[in-house]
Design a protein around this motif. Sequence first.
Motif, PDB file in Angstrom:
ATOM      1  N   GLY A 151      56.820  43.074  40.041  1.00 43.43           N
ATOM      2  CA  GLY A 151      56.061  43.981  39.519  1.00 43.43           C
ATOM      3  C   GLY A 151      55.690  43.374  37.511  1.00 43.43           C
ATOM      4  N   LYS A 152      56.839  43.148  36.834  1.00 43.24           N
ATOM      5  CA  LYS A 152      56.654  42.074  35.707  1.00 43.24           C
ATOM      6  C   LYS A 152      55.395  41.012  35.690  1.00 43.24           C
ATOM      7  CE  LYS A 152      60.507  45.242  34.299  1.00 43.24           C
ATOM      8  NZ  LYS A 152      62.003  44.374  34.026  1.00 43.24           N
ATOM      9  N   LEU A 153      55.472  40.257  37.296  1.00 40.95           N
ATOM     10  CA  LEU A 153      55.103  39.290  36.943  1.00 40.95           C
ATOM     11  C   LEU A 153      53.717  38.862  36.979  1.00 40.95           C
ATOM     12  CD1 LEU A 153      57.395  36.973  38.897  1.00 40.95           C
ATOM     13  CD2 LEU A 153      57.543  37.174  36.683  1.00 40.95           C
ATOM     14  N   MET A 154      52.942  40.180  37.489  1.00 40.80           N
ATOM     15  CA  MET A 154      51.763  40.584  37.918  1.00 40.80           C
ATOM     16  C   MET A 154      50.958  40.813  36.713  1.00 40.80           C
ATOM     17  SD  MET A 154      51.975  43.873  40.491  1.00 40.80           S
ATOM     18  CE  MET A 154      50.319  44.064  40.703  1.00 40.80           C
ATOM     19  N   SER A 155      49.390  40.325  36.735  1.00 42.66           N
ATOM     20  CA  SER A 155      48.933  39.739  35.584  1.00 42.66           C
ATOM     21  C   SER A 155      47.099  40.482  36.816  1.00 42.66           C
ATOM     22  CB  SER A 155      48.600  38.695  34.969  1.00 42.66           C
ATOM     23  OG  SER A 155      48.008  37.156  35.661  1.00 42.66           O
ATOM     24  N   PRO A 156      45.936  40.273  35.338  1.00 45.58           N
ATOM     25  CA  PRO A 156      45.284  40.676  35.720  1.00 45.58           C
ATOM     26  C   PRO A 156      44.079  38.969  37.099  1.00 45.58           C
ATOM     27  CG  PRO A 156      45.270  41.582  33.720  1.00 45.58           C
ATOM     28  CD  PRO A 156      46.319  40.636  34.109  1.00 45.58           C
ATOM     29  N   GLU A 157      44.821  37.911  36.148  1.00 43.23           N
ATOM     30  CA  GLU A 157      44.798  36.554  36.066  1.00 43.23           C
ATOM     31  C   GLU A 157      44.921  35.905  37.975  1.00 43.23           C
ATOM     32  OE1 GLU A 157      43.597  36.802  32.050  1.00 43.23           O
ATOM     33  OE2 GLU A 157      45.303  37.281  33.678  1.00 43.23           O
ATOM     34  N   GLY A 158      46.350  36.428  37.941  1.00 44.57           N
ATOM     35  CA  GLY A 158      47.174  36.452  38.350  1.00 44.57           C
ATOM     36  C   GLY A 158      46.588  37.296  40.328  1.00 44.57           C
ATOM     37  N   MET A 159      45.799  38.011  39.969  1.00 42.06           N
ATOM     38  CA  MET A 159      45.417  38.852  41.255  1.00 42.06           C
ATOM     39  C   MET A 159      44.821  38.289  42.035  1.00 42.06           C
ATOM     40  SD  MET A 159      45.985  42.246  39.346  1.00 42.06           S
ATOM     41  CE  MET A 159      43.744  43.184  40.441  1.00 42.06           C
ATOM     42  N   ILE A 160      44.075  37.116  41.486  1.00 47.12           N
ATOM     43  CA  ILE A 160      42.961  36.364  42.607  1.00 47.12           C
ATOM     44  C   ILE A 160      43.319  35.178  42.705  1.00 47.12           C
ATOM     45  CG2 ILE A 160      41.165  37.849  42.484  1.00 47.12           C
ATOM     46  CD1 ILE A 160      39.922  36.348  39.384  1.00 47.12           C
ATOM     47  N   TYR A 161      44.658  34.848  42.621  1.00 44.68           N
ATOM     48  CA  TYR A 161      44.554  33.226  41.860  1.00 44.68           C
ATOM     49  C   TYR A 161      44.775  32.571  43.142  1.00 44.68           C
ATOM     50  CZ  TYR A 161      47.206  29.106  40.672  1.00 44.68           C
ATOM     51  OH  TYR A 161      47.771  27.485  40.041  1.00 44.68           O
ATOM     52  N   GLY A 162      43.975  31.600  43.312  1.00 41.61           N
ATOM     53  CA  GLY A 162      45.091  30.526  44.803  1.00 41.61           C
ATOM     54  C   GLY A 162      43.230  31.101  45.800  1.00 41.61           C
ATOM     55  N   TRP A 163      42.789  32.191  45.059  1.00 43.84           N
ATOM     56  CA  TRP A 163      41.429  32.227  46.694  1.00 43.84           C
ATOM     57  C   TRP A 163      39.927  32.239  45.447  1.00 43.84           C
ATOM     58  CZ3 TRP A 163      43.320  34.725  50.650  1.00 43.84           C
ATOM     59  CH2 TRP A 163      44.235  35.251  50.756  1.00 43.84           C
ATOM     60  N   ASP A 164      39.189  31.746  46.662  1.00 41.32           N
ATOM     61  CA  ASP A 164      38.179  31.642  46.355  1.00 41.32           C
ATOM     62  C   ASP A 164      37.120  32.621  46.577  1.00 41.32           C
ATOM     63  OD1 ASP A 164      38.041  28.650  46.642  1.00 41.32           O
ATOM     64  OD2 ASP A 164      37.873  28.744  48.328  1.00 41.32           O
ATOM     65  N   VAL A 165      35.849  32.935  45.744  1.00 40.96           N
ATOM     66  CA  VAL A 165      34.997  33.995  45.212  1.00 40.96           C
ATOM     67  C   VAL A 165      34.486  34.852  47.110  1.00 40.96           C
ATOM     68  CG1 VAL A 165      32.565  34.747  44.809  1.00 40.96           C
ATOM     69  CG2 VAL A 165      34.029  33.334  43.492  1.00 40.96           C
ATOM     70  N   GLU A 166      34.461  33.946  47.935  1.00 42.90           N
ATOM     71  CA  GLU A 166      33.875  34.262  49.485  1.00 42.90           C
ATOM     72  C   GLU A 166      34.817  34.900  50.055  1.00 42.90           C
ATOM     73  OE1 GLU A 166      34.138  29.937  49.671  1.00 42.90           O
ATOM     74  OE2 GLU A 166      33.565  31.344  48.134  1.00 42.90           O
ATOM     75  N   ASP A 167      36.268  34.689  49.615  1.00 44.85           N
ATOM     76  CA  ASP A 167      37.244  35.506  50.434  1.00 44.85           C
ATOM     77  C   ASP A 167      37.982  36.696  49.760  1.00 44.85           C
ATOM     78  OD1 ASP A 167      38.277  33.277  51.741  1.00 44.85           O
ATOM     79  OD2 ASP A 167      38.931  31.874  50.339  1.00 44.85           O
ATOM     80  N   ILE A 168      37.317  36.928  48.790  1.00 41.29           N
ATOM     81  CA  ILE A 168      37.174  38.378  48.099  1.00 41.29           C
ATOM     82  C   ILE A 168      36.500  39.907  49.120  1.00 41.29           C
ATOM     83  CG2 ILE A 168      37.159  39.621  45.648  1.00 41.29           C
ATOM     84  CD1 ILE A 168      37.969  37.118  44.748  1.00 41.29           C
ATOM     85  N   HIS A 169      36.480  40.413  49.159  1.00 41.00           N
ATOM     86  CA  HIS A 169      36.444  42.141  49.064  1.00 41.00           C
ATOM     87  C   HIS A 169      34.728  42.087  48.398  1.00 41.00           C
ATOM     88  CE1 HIS A 169      34.704  45.702  50.402  1.00 41.00           C
ATOM     89  NE2 HIS A 169      35.411  45.044  51.713  1.00 41.00           N
ATOM     90  N   PRO A 170      33.616  42.160  48.748  1.00 43.37           N
ATOM     91  CA  PRO A 170      32.999  42.909  47.378  1.00 43.37           C
ATOM     92  C   PRO A 170      32.779  43.879  46.784  1.00 43.37           C
ATOM     93  CG  PRO A 170      31.872  42.346  49.728  1.00 43.37           C
ATOM     94  CD  PRO A 170      33.057  41.794  50.570  1.00 43.37           C
ATOM     95  N   GLY A 171      33.338  44.467  47.223  1.00 44.42           N
ATOM     96  CA  GLY A 171      33.934  46.261  46.581  1.00 44.42           C
ATOM     97  C   GLY A 171      34.894  45.204  45.347  1.00 44.42           C
ATOM     98  N   ALA A 172      35.935  44.576  45.670  1.00 44.65           N
ATOM     99  CA  ALA A 172      37.233  44.416  44.864  1.00 44.65           C
ATOM    100  C   ALA A 172      36.348  43.593  43.940  1.00 44.65           C
ATOM    101  CB  ALA A 172      38.250  43.306  45.555  1.00 44.65           C
ATOM    102  N   LEU A 173      35.005  42.397  44.168  1.00 48.03           N
ATOM    103  CA  LEU A 173      34.756  41.213  42.988  1.00 48.03           C
ATOM    104  C   LEU A 173      34.199  42.047  42.503  1.00 48.03           C
ATOM    105  CD1 LEU A 173      33.619  38.201  43.088  1.00 48.03           C
ATOM    106  CD2 LEU A 173      31.765  38.520  45.031  1.00 48.03           C
ATOM    107  N   ARG A 174      33.414  42.867  42.419  1.00 50.20           N
ATOM    108  CA  ARG A 174      32.490  43.701  41.957  1.00 50.20           C
ATOM    109  C   ARG A 174      33.782  44.110  40.340  1.00 50.20           C
ATOM    110  NH1 ARG A 174      30.641  49.990  42.689  1.00 50.20           N
ATOM    111  NH2 ARG A 174      30.144  50.638  40.696  1.00 50.20           N
TER     112      ARG A 174
END
Length: 340
Positions: free
Chosen positions: A308-331
């Motif tokens: 859990g110490k390796l978690m970072s805000p940027e890492g939460m979306i690393y490796g994914w395209d925008v269309e892969d993210i749920h619209p609510g999470a994208l907001r």
Amino acid sequence: MQKSANAKVRGITAAVFACGLLSFGAGAASAQDQTDISLISAPFGTGSYVMGSALEEISKKNGNGVRITHTESPGFVFNIKKLDAEPDLKANTIVGSGGGVLGLAEAGDAPFDKAYEPLKLIANYNLNSSWLATLDPDIKTIEDLKGKKIAVGRRAQINWAIQPVAILKDGYGFTDDDIDIEYVGTQEAVNALLDGTADAAVVGGYIDPVSDRVMMSPQTIEFLASGRKPHHLQWGAEQVAKAREAGISMANATIPAGADPSITEPMEGFADSVAWMVAPEFPDEEAYQVTKLILENIDQFGEYQATGKLMSPEGMIYGWDVEDIHPGALRAYREAGLIN
């Protein structure tokens, strides 16, 4: 005089009753504002199970209107199949999953029996990376493995078997006649390397590619502490890309020099997301609130699990395209300035 007193008592009683109604109404409103969400993760004792429990506790302490109830599951393949078999769960259930296993599900490749509907990302909570190590000084690159025995994880393990084998075959063009791949398990692979029954074995760990922090997996730590002199074989960015183009989901990543004293040069490799995901039917507002909850409390996850110490805000979306993210999470990510 008595009549006046009775009237006064009735007035007080009415006022108390009215206050009670107001209190009840406020309580009812509060209860209505709280959303209960289920989370199924992975088997008890795994890192994914611990991180799921952490998210549950954080949601209960946070009090932002989202309360998550977490339970174990047999694993990520089971989670995807369960959502497909029980459509009612799609509106209120988060599942443990990841890019690699999701790619197999969408394609209908083994261990799946058909093509499954794509899930949407809430957040990565780990990024896994593996590579091959050897004790043979004559094996300096992946190409030198021709004619050699390679020990990897079990056949159903995405990060420790399916993805490494895909790079060997789709990235480097090895066939079953070129290399002898033994699907034995992660600990067993390291044991085989140490006792000389394998020429190379899969090792690895968890990374934050944003900060270049790395945490080795338990069996890798044991291997590196054996006193032997390992040589680590980098996959190569081009070969990872070829495997991805052939249909195995993974992102390019670099293991930094110094991740272990035996890693003296940066290694081009891959990272696979270990993530919380939902069906497209999952409500936007709930997805937004859960993602915001994770972003605002990201520093707390390290209190429950070392990774859990390796978690970072940027890492939460690393490796994914925008269309892969749920619209609510994208907001939530856009509000946080992580995505334009």
